[in-house]
Each structure stands twice: as structure tokens, then as C-alpha cells.
Motif scaffolding. Structure first.
Motif, mmCIF file in Angstrom:
data_model
loop_
_atom_site.group_PDB
_atom_site.id
_atom_site.type_symbol
_atom_site.label_atom_id
_atom_site.label_comp_id
_atom_site.label_asym_id
_atom_site.label_seq_id
_atom_site.Cartn_x
_atom_site.Cartn_y
_atom_site.Cartn_z
ATOM 1 N N ALA A 9 0.781 -1.385 0.071
ATOM 2 C CA ALA A 9 0.181 0.153 -0.143
ATOM 3 C C ALA A 9 0.754 1.108 -0.074
ATOM 4 C CB ALA A 9 -1.137 0.257 0.929
ATOM 5 N N GLY A 10 2.047 1.279 0.732
ATOM 6 C CA GLY A 10 2.874 2.257 0.820
ATOM 7 C C GLY A 10 3.625 2.733 -0.411
ATOM 8 N N ALA A 11 3.909 1.530 -1.189
ATOM 9 C CA ALA A 11 4.385 1.615 -2.410
ATOM 10 C C ALA A 11 3.564 2.108 -3.514
ATOM 11 C CB ALA A 11 4.906 0.270 -2.971
ATOM 12 N N ALA A 12 2.208 1.725 -3.337
ATOM 13 C CA ALA A 12 1.319 2.191 -4.233
ATOM 14 C C ALA A 12 0.928 3.553 -4.238
ATOM 15 C CB ALA A 12 0.109 1.339 -4.393
ATOM 16 N N ALA A 13 0.884 4.199 -2.956
ATOM 17 C CA ALA A 13 0.578 5.455 -2.562
ATOM 18 C C ALA A 13 1.782 6.320 -3.202
ATOM 19 C CB ALA A 13 0.582 5.527 -1.249
ATOM 20 N N GLY A 14 3.104 5.818 -3.024
ATOM 21 C CA GLY A 14 4.180 6.546 -3.615
ATOM 22 C C GLY A 14 4.152 6.533 -5.264
ATOM 23 N N LEU A 15 3.697 5.339 -5.505
ATOM 24 C CA LEU A 15 3.675 5.457 -7.122
ATOM 25 C C LEU A 15 2.661 6.435 -7.670
ATOM 26 C CD1 LEU A 15 4.326 4.315 -9.792
ATOM 27 C CD2 LEU A 15 2.812 2.339 -9.134
ATOM 28 N N THR A 16 1.544 6.413 -7.001
ATOM 29 C CA THR A 16 0.447 7.364 -7.413
ATOM 30 C C THR A 16 0.967 8.763 -7.142
ATOM 31 O OG1 THR A 16 -1.202 5.777 -6.803
ATOM 32 C CG2 THR A 16 -1.912 8.036 -7.124
ATOM 33 N N ALA A 17 1.647 9.184 -6.146
ATOM 34 C CA ALA A 17 2.207 10.201 -5.719
ATOM 35 C C ALA A 17 2.858 10.961 -6.739
ATOM 36 C CB ALA A 17 2.612 10.644 -4.426
ATOM 37 N N GLY A 18 3.918 9.941 -6.998
ATOM 38 C CA GLY A 18 4.983 10.257 -8.137
ATOM 39 C C GLY A 18 4.757 10.537 -9.470
ATOM 40 N N ALA A 19 3.378 9.891 -9.830
ATOM 41 C CA ALA A 19 2.909 9.614 -11.335
ATOM 42 C C ALA A 19 2.072 11.237 -11.378
ATOM 43 C CB ALA A 19 1.937 8.666 -11.559
ATOM 44 N N PHE A 20 1.402 11.600 -10.071
ATOM 45 C CA PHE A 20 0.828 12.856 -10.347
ATOM 46 C C PHE A 20 1.785 14.074 -10.084
ATOM 47 C CE2 PHE A 20 -3.330 10.631 -9.111
ATOM 48 C CZ PHE A 20 -4.102 11.006 -9.934
ATOM 49 N N ALA A 21 2.718 13.627 -9.368
ATOM 50 C CA ALA A 21 3.610 14.929 -9.305
ATOM 51 C C ALA A 21 4.418 15.001 -10.532
ATOM 52 C CB ALA A 21 4.708 14.453 -8.220
ATOM 53 N N ALA A 22 4.896 13.987 -11.230
ATOM 54 C CA ALA A 22 5.107 14.116 -12.779
ATOM 55 C C ALA A 22 4.227 15.036 -13.654
ATOM 56 C CB ALA A 22 5.469 13.107 -13.514
ATOM 57 N N THR A 23 3.006 14.655 -13.442
ATOM 58 C CA THR A 23 1.914 15.442 -14.309
ATOM 59 C C THR A 23 2.060 17.025 -13.892
ATOM 60 O OG1 THR A 23 0.601 13.294 -14.267
ATOM 61 C CG2 THR A 23 -0.517 15.579 -14.743
ATOM 62 N N VAL A 24 2.174 17.265 -12.651
ATOM 63 C CA VAL A 24 2.264 18.708 -12.208
ATOM 64 C C VAL A 24 3.535 19.372 -12.586
ATOM 65 C CG1 VAL A 24 2.306 20.188 -10.266
ATOM 66 C CG2 VAL A 24 0.808 18.316 -10.058
ATOM 67 N N TYR A 25 4.465 18.380 -12.731
ATOM 68 C CA TYR A 25 5.806 18.868 -13.251
ATOM 69 C C TYR A 25 5.659 19.381 -14.619
ATOM 70 C CZ TYR A 25 11.177 19.153 -13.906
ATOM 71 O OH TYR A 25 12.272 19.842 -14.069
ATOM 72 N N CYS A 26 5.005 18.702 -15.742
ATOM 73 C CA CYS A 26 4.907 18.994 -16.889
ATOM 74 C C CYS A 26 4.711 20.476 -17.222
ATOM 75 C CB CYS A 26 3.853 18.336 -17.584
ATOM 76 S SG CYS A 26 4.399 16.448 -17.674
ATOM 77 N N VAL A 27 4.070 21.242 -16.243
ATOM 78 C CA VAL A 27 3.807 22.557 -16.409
ATOM 79 C C VAL A 27 4.985 23.426 -16.524
ATOM 80 C CG1 VAL A 27 2.411 24.489 -15.449
ATOM 81 C CG2 VAL A 27 1.605 22.273 -15.328
ATOM 82 N N HIS A 28 5.852 22.742 -15.834
ATOM 83 C CA HIS A 28 7.337 23.889 -15.785
ATOM 84 C C HIS A 28 8.342 23.254 -16.724
ATOM 85 C CE1 HIS A 28 10.890 25.599 -14.097
ATOM 86 N NE2 HIS A 28 11.416 24.255 -14.165
ATOM 87 N N CYS A 29 8.550 21.900 -16.882
ATOM 88 C CA CYS A 29 9.706 21.257 -17.595
ATOM 89 C C CYS A 29 9.344 21.663 -19.235
ATOM 90 C CB CYS A 29 9.435 19.778 -17.525
ATOM 91 S SG CYS A 29 10.712 19.016 -18.152
ATOM 92 N N PRO A 30 10.434 21.818 -20.034
ATOM 93 C CA PRO A 30 10.476 22.300 -21.261
ATOM 94 C C PRO A 30 10.950 20.968 -21.909
ATOM 95 C CG PRO A 30 12.439 23.320 -20.300
ATOM 96 C CD PRO A 30 11.707 22.533 -19.123
#
Length: 213
Positions: free
Chosen positions: A160-181
Motif C-alpha cells: 500500500a505504501g509503494a502504491a501510494a508513492g507510485l500514485t504520488a510520483g505519477a501525479f507529481a510528474a503530471t504537475v511538473y510538466c507545467v514547468h518542464c520544457p
């Protein structure tokens, strides 16, 4: 008192759980954490200045398609592991689809690009910071998911911890796309994925300690 009578007494006044209670709880935690990460990107890191132009191009949607697909698949797995009766995870294979699709796009990029430019395309301009930024942006989302799990009943705590971390990382990468060129598929496949894996590892390490109930 007999065991059957005790069980009947304890369960007689238990209010019914609302339908989709797990999904609602996880959604609230995800939304709160994602808002914090998005605020940090917009205020501290800055939105890429050409974002309106970039949104008309394939690379921007390629990145979002990859990260959002992973986020959805990881959220499904997290929702399953939030329940106490999870033995077999369903739909786990869905996470392989965006990885394979992006790898195919990366392969086509390599075919069209001279070998002398492969290294520059792979490393981009931000490979040294990209994974760590994704990891940092994942932490507020991971905290939001931990808050969600406080009212849930996971039994496979490390998973469950790994799945939560995976979910958080994937959503974080989505947010990061707003900045990353960065525009290369192999860059995204390597360095975005590394950041997501780092968040997954953190979740697997500290999840069992923080998700106990």
C-alpha cells in the motif's frame, strides 16, 4: 458471553459505509496534495513561458498522456490496497501500457535522430534535477494519501505504501510538466520514470510505519 453473541453485539449498531467511500477519501487526499504541489510549481519554479504554444504540440501531450495514464493505473491499485481484503491485485498490467507506448515513441525518435545527437536528446538540459523535483513534488501528494489511509484499513502495508508513492510520483510528474520544457520521449521515459520510482521506493520504505491501524 458467547463469541457469537459478542460479535452480534459489536456489529449491531455499526453504521453502513457509504458507497464509493474509499474513492472519495483518496480523491480528497490526492486533490489536497496536488494543489500544494501545483502551487509550488507555479509560484516557486514557474510555469514554462511558452506553455500556450507547447500545448499545441505533440511532446506536451505525450508527457501528460504518459504521466496521467500511470497516475490513473496507480490510483486503481492504491484503491484496491486500501481495503483489508485485498489478495490479488486486478488491472495491474495497465501500467505497462503507457510505458510500452512511450518506449515505442522513444524508439521512433532514435531512428529519426542521428546517433551523434542521442546523448543530448536523452539527457536534455535538466536530467540531473528532474527526478529529484518529481520526488519533491510527490511528497505533498503522498502526505495527502497518508491522510486518506488513516480512515481506511490496508493490511498489505508495504504494498500500500509503494502504491501510494507510485500514485504520488505519477501525479507529481503530471504537475511538473507545467514547468518542464523537455520534449524527448526517451528523456521522459528515463528521468520522469526515475522520479516516480524514487517516490515509490520512499512509499514502500515508510508506508508500513505510517499506515498502521
Amino acid at each position: 458471553m458467547k463469541t457469537d453473541d459478542l460479535i452480534a453485539s459489536l456489529s449491531s449498531n455499526v453504521p453502513p459505509v457509504r458507497r464509493n467511500a474509499v474513492g472519495r477519501r483518496l480523491t480528497i487526499g490526492l486533490a489536497l496534495g496536488a494543489l500544494v504541489s501545483l502551487f509550488y510549481v507555479v509560484v516557486m519554479m514557474g510555469v514554462r513561458p511558452d506553455i500556450m504554444v507547447a500545448m499545441h504540440g505533440f511532446p506536451f501531450w505525450m508527457k501528460w498522456g504518459y504521466t496521467i495514464s500511470l497516475a490513473v493505473a496507480a490510483t486503481i491499485m492504491t484503491a484496491q490496497l486500501a481495503r483489508p481484503d485485498t489478495r490479488h491485485l486486478r488491472w495491474l498490467w495497465l501500467m505497462a501500457i503507457p510505458v510500452l507506448l512511450l518506449a515505442s515513441v522513444g524508439g521512433m525518435e532514435l531512428i529519426r535522430t542521428p546517433q551523434s545527437e542521442w546523448l543530448a536528446m536523452w539527457l536534455g538540459d535538466s536530467w540531473t534535477v528532474c527526478p529529484w523535483r518529481v520526488l519533491a513534488l510527490a511528497m505533498p501528494i503522498f502526505v495527502g494519501l497518508l491522510w486518506s489511509f488513516r480512515r481506511l484499513a490496508p493490511t498489505r502495508l508495504r504494498a500500500a505504501g509503494a502504491a501510494a508513492g507510485l500514485t504520488a510520483g505519477a501525479f507529481a510528474a503530471t504537475v511538473y510538466c507545467v514547468h518542464c520544457p523537455e520534449v524527448s520521449a526517451i528523456f521522459v521515459l528515463t528521468w520522469y520514470s526515475l522520479g516516480i520510482l524514487l517516490a515509490t521506493s520512499v512509499g514502500a520504505l515508510i508506508g508500513p510505519r505510517l499506515m498502521q491501524w
